[in-house]
Enzyme design. Sequence first.
Site, PDB file in Angstrom:
ATOM      1  N   ASP A  74     -96.964  12.671 -22.482  1.00  0.00           N
ATOM      2  CA  ASP A  74     -97.283  13.546 -21.168  1.00  0.00           C
ATOM      3  C   ASP A  74     -96.452  14.817 -20.799  1.00  0.00           C
ATOM      4  O   ASP A  74     -95.372  13.251 -20.621  1.00  0.00           O
ATOM      5  CB  ASP A  74     -96.781  12.228 -20.233  1.00  0.00           C
ATOM      6  CG  ASP A  74     -98.106  13.183 -18.246  1.00  0.00           C
ATOM      7  OD1 ASP A  74     -98.855  14.726 -18.935  1.00  0.00           O
ATOM      8  OD2 ASP A  74     -97.402  13.341 -17.034  1.00  0.00           O
ATOM      9  N   HIS A  93     -94.241  23.115 -10.644  1.00  0.00           N
ATOM     10  CA  HIS A  93     -93.834  21.260 -10.193  1.00  0.00           C
ATOM     11  C   HIS A  93     -92.948  20.717 -10.146  1.00  0.00           C
ATOM     12  O   HIS A  93     -92.038  20.265  -9.554  1.00  0.00           O
ATOM     13  CB  HIS A  93     -95.944  20.655 -10.959  1.00  0.00           C
ATOM     14  CG  HIS A  93     -95.217  18.678 -10.857  1.00  0.00           C
ATOM     15  ND1 HIS A  93     -95.480  18.954 -10.152  1.00  0.00           N
ATOM     16  CD2 HIS A  93     -94.922  18.243 -11.612  1.00  0.00           C
ATOM     17  CE1 HIS A  93     -95.246  16.935 -10.897  1.00  0.00           C
ATOM     18  NE2 HIS A  93     -94.577  16.894 -11.246  1.00  0.00           N
ATOM     19  N   ARG A 141     -83.697  16.426  -6.041  1.00  0.00           N
ATOM     20  CA  ARG A 141     -82.184  17.288  -6.581  1.00  0.00           C
ATOM     21  C   ARG A 141     -81.979  18.328  -5.794  1.00  0.00           C
ATOM     22  O   ARG A 141     -82.143  19.734  -6.422  1.00  0.00           O
ATOM     23  CB  ARG A 141     -81.774  17.215  -7.982  1.00  0.00           C
ATOM     24  CG  ARG A 141     -81.985  15.696  -8.749  1.00  0.00           C
ATOM     25  CD  ARG A 141     -81.728  16.244 -10.321  1.00  0.00           C
ATOM     26  NE  ARG A 141     -82.623  17.193 -10.273  1.00  0.00           N
ATOM     27  CZ  ARG A 141     -83.591  16.660 -10.714  1.00  0.00           C
ATOM     28  NH1 ARG A 141     -84.424  15.547 -11.207  1.00  0.00           N
ATOM     29  NH2 ARG A 141     -84.662  17.139 -11.728  1.00  0.00           N
ATOM     30  N   GLU A 152    -101.977  13.781  -9.712  1.00  0.00           N
ATOM     31  CA  GLU A 152    -101.478  14.722 -10.302  1.00  0.00           C
ATOM     32  C   GLU A 152    -101.799  15.610 -11.618  1.00  0.00           C
ATOM     33  O   GLU A 152    -102.677  14.910 -12.651  1.00  0.00           O
ATOM     34  CB  GLU A 152    -100.053  14.174 -11.729  1.00  0.00           C
ATOM     35  CG  GLU A 152     -98.490  13.743 -11.064  1.00  0.00           C
ATOM     36  CD  GLU A 152     -97.795  13.902 -12.263  1.00  0.00           C
ATOM     37  OE1 GLU A 152     -97.547  13.763 -13.165  1.00  0.00           O
ATOM     38  OE2 GLU A 152     -96.148  13.450 -11.441  1.00  0.00           O
ATOM     39  N   GLU A 178    -103.453  17.914 -14.908  1.00  0.00           N
ATOM     40  CA  GLU A 178    -103.287  17.847 -15.706  1.00  0.00           C
ATOM     41  C   GLU A 178    -103.795  18.682 -16.494  1.00  0.00           C
ATOM     42  O   GLU A 178    -105.088  17.525 -16.426  1.00  0.00           O
ATOM     43  CB  GLU A 178    -102.289  16.921 -16.198  1.00  0.00           C
ATOM     44  CG  GLU A 178    -101.454  16.874 -15.095  1.00  0.00           C
ATOM     45  CD  GLU A 178    -100.800  15.332 -16.269  1.00  0.00           C
ATOM     46  OE1 GLU A 178    -100.660  15.497 -17.474  1.00  0.00           O
ATOM     47  OE2 GLU A 178     -99.550  14.841 -15.746  1.00  0.00           O
ATOM     48  N   ASP A 216    -102.898  11.934 -14.184  1.00  0.00           N
ATOM     49  CA  ASP A 216    -102.014  11.045 -14.034  1.00  0.00           C
ATOM     50  C   ASP A 216    -101.634  10.133 -12.848  1.00  0.00           C
ATOM     51  O   ASP A 216    -100.745  10.756 -11.786  1.00  0.00           O
ATOM     52  CB  ASP A 216    -100.616  11.539 -14.968  1.00  0.00           C
ATOM     53  CG  ASP A 216     -99.222  11.121 -14.753  1.00  0.00           C
ATOM     54  OD1 ASP A 216     -99.266   9.833 -14.999  1.00  0.00           O
ATOM     55  OD2 ASP A 216     -98.209  11.745 -15.235  1.00  0.00           O
ATOM     56  N   ARG A 239     -95.479   7.737  -6.221  1.00  0.00           N
ATOM     57  CA  ARG A 239     -93.573   7.684  -5.655  1.00  0.00           C
ATOM     58  C   ARG A 239     -92.508   6.891  -5.575  1.00  0.00           C
ATOM     59  O   ARG A 239     -91.595   7.448  -5.283  1.00  0.00           O
ATOM     60  CB  ARG A 239     -94.141   9.205  -5.647  1.00  0.00           C
ATOM     61  CG  ARG A 239     -94.619   9.867  -5.159  1.00  0.00           C
ATOM     62  CD  ARG A 239     -95.149  11.037  -6.809  1.00  0.00           C
ATOM     63  NE  ARG A 239     -96.037  12.460  -6.983  1.00  0.00           N
ATOM     64  CZ  ARG A 239     -96.171  12.054  -8.499  1.00  0.00           C
ATOM     65  NH1 ARG A 239     -95.024  12.307  -9.280  1.00  0.00           N
ATOM     66  NH2 ARG A 239     -96.977  12.913  -8.879  1.00  0.00           N
ATOM     67  N   GLN A 261     -91.221   5.201  -8.903  1.00  0.00           N
ATOM     68  CA  GLN A 261     -90.424   6.408  -9.501  1.00  0.00           C
ATOM     69  C   GLN A 261     -89.721   7.002  -8.562  1.00  0.00           C
ATOM     70  O   GLN A 261     -89.049   6.652  -9.774  1.00  0.00           O
ATOM     71  CB  GLN A 261     -91.856   7.853  -9.370  1.00  0.00           C
ATOM     72  CG  GLN A 261     -91.444   8.355  -9.968  1.00  0.00           C
ATOM     73  CD  GLN A 261     -92.376   9.717  -9.857  1.00  0.00           C
ATOM     74  OE1 GLN A 261     -93.081   9.961  -9.299  1.00  0.00           O
ATOM     75  NE2 GLN A 261     -92.169  10.687 -11.134  1.00  0.00           N
ATOM     76  N   TYR A 297     -86.774   5.890 -11.860  1.00  0.00           N
ATOM     77  CA  TYR A 297     -86.638   6.990 -12.874  1.00  0.00           C
ATOM     78  C   TYR A 297     -85.655   7.051 -13.578  1.00  0.00           C
ATOM     79  O   TYR A 297     -85.312   7.703 -14.504  1.00  0.00           O
ATOM     80  CB  TYR A 297     -87.500   8.352 -12.795  1.00  0.00           C
ATOM     81  CG  TYR A 297     -86.596   9.203 -12.042  1.00  0.00           C
ATOM     82  CD1 TYR A 297     -86.011  10.125 -12.833  1.00  0.00           C
ATOM     83  CD2 TYR A 297     -86.142   9.598 -10.157  1.00  0.00           C
ATOM     84  CE1 TYR A 297     -85.302  11.217 -11.714  1.00  0.00           C
ATOM     85  CE2 TYR A 297     -85.216   9.491  -9.756  1.00  0.00           C
ATOM     86  CZ  TYR A 297     -84.953  11.035 -10.696  1.00  0.00           C
ATOM     87  OH  TYR A 297     -83.715  11.617 -10.055  1.00  0.00           O
ATOM     88  N   LYS A 346     -96.093   5.293 -13.375  1.00  0.00           N
ATOM     89  CA  LYS A 346     -97.275   5.944 -14.136  1.00  0.00           C
ATOM     90  C   LYS A 346     -98.360   5.050 -14.718  1.00  0.00           C
ATOM     91  O   LYS A 346     -99.210   5.521 -14.799  1.00  0.00           O
ATOM     92  CB  LYS A 346     -96.185   6.803 -14.597  1.00  0.00           C
ATOM     93  CG  LYS A 346     -94.621   7.652 -14.479  1.00  0.00           C
ATOM     94  CD  LYS A 346     -96.485   8.887 -13.984  1.00  0.00           C
ATOM     95  CE  LYS A 346     -94.843  10.155 -13.685  1.00  0.00           C
ATOM     96  NZ  LYS A 346     -96.162  11.257 -12.556  1.00  0.00           N
ATOM     97  N   THR A 360    -104.080   6.104 -15.741  1.00  0.00           N
ATOM     98  CA  THR A 360    -104.848   7.057 -16.151  1.00  0.00           C
ATOM     99  C   THR A 360    -105.630   7.634 -16.637  1.00  0.00           C
ATOM    100  O   THR A 360    -106.273   6.622 -17.027  1.00  0.00           O
ATOM    101  CB  THR A 360    -103.197   7.697 -17.472  1.00  0.00           C
ATOM    102  OG1 THR A 360    -102.179   7.571 -17.582  1.00  0.00           O
ATOM    103  CG2 THR A 360    -103.505   9.538 -17.651  1.00  0.00           C
ATOM    104  N   THR A 407     -98.253  17.651 -14.664  1.00  0.00           N
ATOM    105  CA  THR A 407     -98.644  18.427 -13.299  1.00  0.00           C
ATOM    106  C   THR A 407     -98.302  19.791 -13.463  1.00  0.00           C
ATOM    107  O   THR A 407     -97.474  20.584 -13.761  1.00  0.00           O
ATOM    108  CB  THR A 407     -97.744  17.787 -12.543  1.00  0.00           C
ATOM    109  OG1 THR A 407     -98.215  16.177 -12.257  1.00  0.00           O
ATOM    110  CG2 THR A 407     -99.315  18.573 -11.261  1.00  0.00           C
ATOM    111  N   GLU A 464     -96.122  17.487  -3.563  1.00  0.00           N
ATOM    112  CA  GLU A 464     -95.846  18.286  -3.285  1.00  0.00           C
ATOM    113  C   GLU A 464     -96.793  19.400  -1.977  1.00  0.00           C
ATOM    114  O   GLU A 464     -96.104  19.625  -1.202  1.00  0.00           O
ATOM    115  CB  GLU A 464     -96.280  19.348  -4.550  1.00  0.00           C
ATOM    116  CG  GLU A 464     -95.522  19.182  -5.685  1.00  0.00           C
ATOM    117  CD  GLU A 464     -96.009  19.388  -7.106  1.00  0.00           C
ATOM    118  OE1 GLU A 464     -96.572  19.161  -7.577  1.00  0.00           O
ATOM    119  OE2 GLU A 464     -95.979  21.015  -7.565  1.00  0.00           O
TER     120      GLU A 464
HETATM  121 MN    MN Z   1     -97.670  13.870 -15.150  1.00  0.00          MN
END
Ligand code: MN
Length: 437
Positions: free
Chosen positions: A138, A145, A154, A210, A212, A244, A248, A251, A255, A264, A268, A371, A385
């Site tokens: 992916d 995104h 961040r 997500e 995609e 996907d 969150r 994640q 991550y 993730k 899928t 995404t 988002e």
């Molecule tokens: Mn993805």
Amino acid sequence: MAHTLLDHTHDPARRSWVASANGHADFPLQNLPIGVVTPPGETVPRGGVAIGDYVLDLAAAQRAGLFHGDAASAAELAAQPRLNAFLAAGPEARQSLRLALHALFVEGAPARAAVEPLLHPARDCRLHLPADIGDYTDFYAGIHHAMNVGKQFRPDQPLLPNYKYVPIGYHGRSSSIRPSGTPVRRPQGQRKGPNDAEPSFGPSRRLDYELELGIWIGPGNELGTPIPIGEAGRHVAGFCLLNDWSARDLQAWEYQPLGPFLAKNFATSISPWIVLPEALAPFRVPQPARPEGDPAPLPYLLDTDDQETGALDIELEVLLMTPCLAAAGLAPHRLSIGSARHLYWTVAQLVAHHASNGCNLRPGDLLGTGTISAPTPDGFGSLLEISQGGKTPVTLATGNTRTFLEDGDEVIIRARASRDGAASIGFGEVRGVVLPA
Ligand code: MN
């Protein structure tokens, strides 16, 4: 990406004797996607072709002698219960099958009487994964995104310094890829909110989707032999829609430093029809110019032809069906509508980059674009988002709200390619309902 020239199979004036194909939102005569189906009353999966509201049993059509020459060889590969060998056969095989299918389905086709008994109503067919997916990667090519998510994680540095140089990606898990319609069990995992002293284990509280595009790999490359950008198109065998599913909260905690893992790989979902590159030829557009000040792609990712024709003009839509909307007899809520033109990297760049270190891609490997979000909120490709990390809930027609997915919610993704002078084609859909943990 290699050009695919337009020919009579794209002619919007051509009609099919399959009446439902004419003006069909997804599967008119000009599309002819390939998949793997079990027709009603059968037990063995085999290749099939979507045309209007029907599916052609390719194995039966092949046995009936409806294909000749190169098209017969291609049809034999496409009739199998898994399409890896067909994907491996490359553009010439696809094109010969496409030409033959067009000739079978076009209005006035002499073969109509022989073909018609081999059609099954699509609603009666079971659709499967179209290939054995060896590896799944992916990417993260949706720059809006990446910006939106980066701002949440961040605020001081939403896009990391490598983003505009490297097509960022991670290796996903092929074992949990399922065709549209397969329910998704809410994952359990470790989550640690910003105010939690310690992590805890339990059902995800921030389950998301997500939006995609999926990319099916064709012939592929030998280990140690990169795919030059100018040849990348030969290795793209088709496209699908991809969800996907993402937890969150899991994640955010897991991550760093190695990227997505259990947040993730629990599920899928993909749309089951492989839309061939040849069908999408009318919808290739120039890759949008990079904003002033962005670096040019490094030479191994830069190809003039790819820059001129490497973007895809595909409109993507995400709908949410909830138990409350269903109980009230209301239609699904549209969460977003946007375009695949917002990808920062072309498909050829993703393929060339993936193989640039000598990594071997194999027929039936699947790539996700990452995404796809538009610059504006009406086209954001995830709830992370849309709800700004859970701060701004979506309000449904019933007055109920959502920040993330609840049990019983169903996510439906659709896509359509259209432009003046071409017959619109679609992808079908990918849908999945969330089951409790
Ligand atoms: Mn993805």
